[in-house]
Design a protein around this motif. Structure first.
Motif, mmCIF file in Angstrom:
data_model
loop_
_atom_site.group_PDB
_atom_site.id
_atom_site.type_symbol
_atom_site.label_atom_id
_atom_site.label_comp_id
_atom_site.label_asym_id
_atom_site.label_seq_id
_atom_site.Cartn_x
_atom_site.Cartn_y
_atom_site.Cartn_z
ATOM 1 N N LEU A 29 -8.722 -56.061 -91.303
ATOM 2 C CA LEU A 29 -8.035 -54.995 -92.032
ATOM 3 C C LEU A 29 -7.090 -55.608 -93.064
ATOM 4 O O LEU A 29 -6.495 -56.658 -92.829
ATOM 5 C CB LEU A 29 -7.242 -54.114 -91.067
ATOM 6 N N THR A 54 -6.677 -46.967 -99.202
ATOM 7 C CA THR A 54 -7.844 -46.410 -98.519
ATOM 8 C C THR A 54 -7.496 -45.979 -97.097
ATOM 9 O O THR A 54 -6.525 -46.452 -96.499
ATOM 10 C CB THR A 54 -8.976 -47.440 -98.452
ATOM 11 N N THR A 95 -9.578 -45.684 -93.344
ATOM 12 C CA THR A 95 -10.765 -46.127 -92.625
ATOM 13 C C THR A 95 -10.763 -45.524 -91.236
ATOM 14 O O THR A 95 -9.723 -45.472 -90.572
ATOM 15 C CB THR A 95 -10.804 -47.658 -92.521
ATOM 16 N N ARG A 96 -11.921 -45.053 -90.820
ATOM 17 C CA ARG A 96 -12.086 -44.564 -89.448
ATOM 18 C C ARG A 96 -12.529 -45.721 -88.566
ATOM 19 O O ARG A 96 -13.453 -46.469 -88.923
ATOM 20 C CB ARG A 96 -13.109 -43.433 -89.399
ATOM 21 N N LYS A 153 -16.031 -49.896 -88.154
ATOM 22 C CA LYS A 153 -15.232 -49.334 -89.234
ATOM 23 C C LYS A 153 -16.102 -48.506 -90.175
ATOM 24 O O LYS A 153 -17.177 -48.950 -90.583
ATOM 25 C CB LYS A 153 -14.553 -50.456 -90.019
ATOM 26 N N THR A 154 -15.608 -47.312 -90.512
ATOM 27 C CA THR A 154 -16.265 -46.448 -91.493
ATOM 28 C C THR A 154 -15.265 -46.125 -92.592
ATOM 29 O O THR A 154 -14.326 -45.355 -92.378
ATOM 30 C CB THR A 154 -16.747 -45.133 -90.856
ATOM 31 N N PRO A 155 -15.404 -46.712 -93.787
ATOM 32 C CA PRO A 155 -14.476 -46.393 -94.875
ATOM 33 C C PRO A 155 -14.617 -44.935 -95.292
ATOM 34 O O PRO A 155 -15.729 -44.441 -95.482
ATOM 35 C CB PRO A 155 -14.911 -47.332 -95.998
#
Length: 380
Positions: free
Chosen positions: A71, A94, A96-97, A105-107
């Motif tokens: 991160l 941003t 992120t999930r 990680k899903t941006p």
């Protein structure tokens, strides 16, 4: 290198939809009256978990593992229903999930209107009723916005809608923590941007703890008429949490001498710039605990197992402050000292579990491979 053991227009920001993809407040080193409480069954994005039973005399911390790494300038952290996390990047703007089990990680994309610089950027996050709330630095001010988010893997963040604007901004001391309290109101910790007089000016939103409705209006029962100001005389508040009885606690940076943990009461004055640490001055509230700035520089806090847990940036450690009601029940204890670098955010997730976010990539750390990380902790 540290290795793991664990209400205005949006300043011209584009109202675009963010497609889902397939720092620090310590530039300068370094009890209050209870408010009326509501039942803890109300929604909260900060930690009100735990028990009112007295905590053990000595605490413990175990790093149970690393949830995710890589991160960049992580700052805000919020838990979604179901246990996944949202994390903000201060400098990359941003969100992120993070899968709460696998760490995948899903941006979710870049938030429009964020202008990073110094300690400003995309800061605190909170989640409520299908919306993501964010505290951010814009071109003219700090502000709170909200975006619709369904929470599914393929969902999108909607365009930012201003909730509260006009919070003073600066290169330093931007505050930035937001959280929903047990009363369902939105709270925010702000900084005085280095302009010390703002902290004592009740007309300014700088150097305050703010309390508002989810739409950004002054919350019912606030101490000053038609104002979102809840408490004042703060230097730079970056930690907010509620204990098991609904009392509000806040951590803030001192200047050269004392960092503070305060029990926050409606309308109370916490002394800055006329008092730093336990000054014993009439009209000002003394902190419940204080630290040398080299040992703390506190950011996020959480409540679990009868104690406040406080992340230290310059201090590079996690502090435990055991509580008995509105008072400390023992001396603060330090854990994880120097083992993971600068520590930015701590979030309680039920029982004895905490998430801890490191902050080595905030321009003041010494990042190594894998930084920054979210660590799984077990505490007691």
């Amino acid at each position: 290198m540290k290795r793991p053991a664990v209400l205005k227009a949006l300043g011209g920001a584009a109202a675009l939809v963010l497609a889902a993809g397939c720092s620090s407040g310590d530039a300068s080193p370094g009890g209050a009256e209870e408010r009326p409480r509501t039942p803890p069954s109300a929604s909260t994005s900060a930690s009100a978990s735990g028990t009112a039973a007295p905590p053990p005399a000595a605490g413990r911390v175990t790093v149970a593992g690393t949830l995710t790494e890589g991160l960049k300038s992580p700052w805000g952290l919020a838990e979604l229903p179901g246990g996944d996390l949202l994390v903000s990047s201060r400098d990359e703007r941003t969100i992120t999930r993070i899968d709460g089990r696998t760490g995948a990680k899903t941006p979710l994309g870049e938030v429009p209107g964020v202008v990073p610089g110094g300690e400003g950027g995309l800061l605190g996050l909170a989640v409520r009723d299908g919306r993501v709330y964010a505290y951010l630095t814009a071109s003219s001010d700090n502000r709170i916005v909200r975006m619709r988010y369904g929470g599914g893997a393929g969902d999108r963040l909607g365009p930012p809608e201003p909730v509260l604007t006009g919070i003073p901004k600066g290169f330093t001391h931007n505050g930035g923590r937001i959280a929903f309290g047990p009363d369902g109101m939105l709270y925010a910790g702000t900084g005085e941007t280095g302009e010390t007089g703002l902290a004592q000016d009740r007309e300014s939103l700088g150097g305050k703890v703010l309390r508002m409705t989810p739409e950004g209006r002054p919350a019912p029962g606030n101490p000053f008429p038609d104002s979102v100001v809840y408490s004042y005389g703060h230097r730079n508040v970056q930690g907010l949490a509620w204990d098991a009885d609904g009392r509000l606690w806040a951590a803030e940076f001192g200047q050269n001498t004392w960092d503070e943990l305060n029990l926050v009461g409606a309308g109370k004055n916490y002394g800055w710039p006329e008092a730093e640490g336990k000054a014993g001055k009439r009209g000002f509230e003394d902190p419940v605990a204080q630290w040398k700035t080299s040992e703390a520089s506190p950011s996020g806090i959480a409540y679990a197992r009868g104690a406040i847990w406080m992340a230290g940036l310059r201090g590079e450690r996690l502090w435990r402050v055991p509580l008995s009601g509105a008072e400390r029940s023992g001396e603060p204890e330090a854990f994880l000292e120097g083992g993971h670098g600068r520590l930015r955010t701590v979030l309680a997730t039920g029982g004895d579990r905490l998430w801890l976010v490191t902050s080595e990539t905030d321009t003041r750390g010494t990042p190594g491979p894998g930084d920054d990380r979210i660590l799984r902790l077990r505490v007691g």
